[in-house]
Write an enzyme that holds these catalytic residues in place. Sequence first.
Site, PDB file in Angstrom:
ATOM      1  N   TYR A  51      80.898  36.893  -4.904  1.00 19.02           N
ATOM      2  CA  TYR A  51      80.758  38.331  -5.105  1.00 19.02           C
ATOM      3  C   TYR A  51      81.132  39.089  -3.833  1.00 19.02           C
ATOM      4  CZ  TYR A  51      78.834  42.699  -6.893  1.00 19.02           C
ATOM      5  OH  TYR A  51      78.686  44.003  -7.321  1.00 19.02           O
TER       6      TYR A  51
ATOM      7  N   HIS B  72      84.490  41.591  -3.258  1.00 14.73           N
ATOM      8  CA  HIS B  72      84.260  42.966  -2.839  1.00 14.73           C
ATOM      9  C   HIS B  72      84.805  43.267  -1.440  1.00 14.73           C
ATOM     10  CE1 HIS B  72      81.894  43.228  -6.465  1.00 14.73           C
ATOM     11  NE2 HIS B  72      82.011  44.544  -6.335  1.00 14.73           N
TER      12      HIS B  72
ATOM     13  N   TYR C  68      80.404  55.559  -2.358  1.00 14.64           N
ATOM     14  CA  TYR C  68      79.969  54.442  -3.194  1.00 14.64           C
ATOM     15  C   TYR C  68      79.633  53.235  -2.331  1.00 14.64           C
ATOM     16  CZ  TYR C  68      80.478  50.959  -6.973  1.00 14.64           C
ATOM     17  OH  TYR C  68      80.284  49.943  -7.861  1.00 14.64           O
TER      18      TYR C  68
ATOM     19  N   TRP D 118      88.391  43.607 -13.953  1.00  8.73           N
ATOM     20  CA  TRP D 118      87.464  43.494 -12.814  1.00  8.73           C
ATOM     21  C   TRP D 118      86.029  43.344 -13.321  1.00  8.73           C
ATOM     22  CZ3 TRP D 118      87.677  42.963  -7.610  1.00  8.73           C
ATOM     23  CH2 TRP D 118      86.510  43.241  -6.891  1.00  8.73           C
ATOM     24  N   TRP D 119      85.659  44.189 -14.267  1.00 14.59           N
ATOM     25  CA  TRP D 119      84.306  44.120 -14.833  1.00 14.59           C
ATOM     26  C   TRP D 119      84.038  42.765 -15.470  1.00 14.59           C
ATOM     27  CZ3 TRP D 119      84.293  49.399 -17.817  1.00 14.59           C
ATOM     28  CH2 TRP D 119      84.058  50.439 -16.905  1.00 14.59           C
TER      29      TRP D 119
END
Length: 149
Positions: free
Chosen positions: A52, A56, A75, A113-114
């Site tokens: 993860y 990112h 964000y 991506w999701w």
Amino acid sequence: MLWSPTSQQAETSSPPRRESVNESVPESARQRNPGRRIAQIVKLKPEFVDKYKQVHAAVWPEVLQQIKVCNIQDYSIFHDKDSGTLFATFKYVGYDYVGDMERMRENPKVREWWAMTDGFQESLVPGAKSSESGDPAWWKEVEEVFYLP
């Protein structure tokens, strides 16, 4: 990622705010929305912590661009290694949150991506299926109880 077109307000009784735009006013004359602060949580599966963080560190350019186009600013995603919780915050500065989140969902690279990142996570929202399905939201929206600008 963490968007939902329905923007659940599970912990509060008020419905999500929907911003509207007077289309007769030219965009250059409109006052910029000062922003709606949003925070959300989801659980990160322990076996995917390193992956993860890796993905990112190099978010796909198409995803980053769509975030900007959909009026998302400031964000951040934080990780609590003890609980496995991911905590995200962002500011929505557009005029139509539901519409912008629909536009987010329409992007094939965002959906890809999701699909990848959802596999690293466990939703805390009962009945949530995926980020793409959107209803109920994959990330759980949490209530802001204090803010000092």
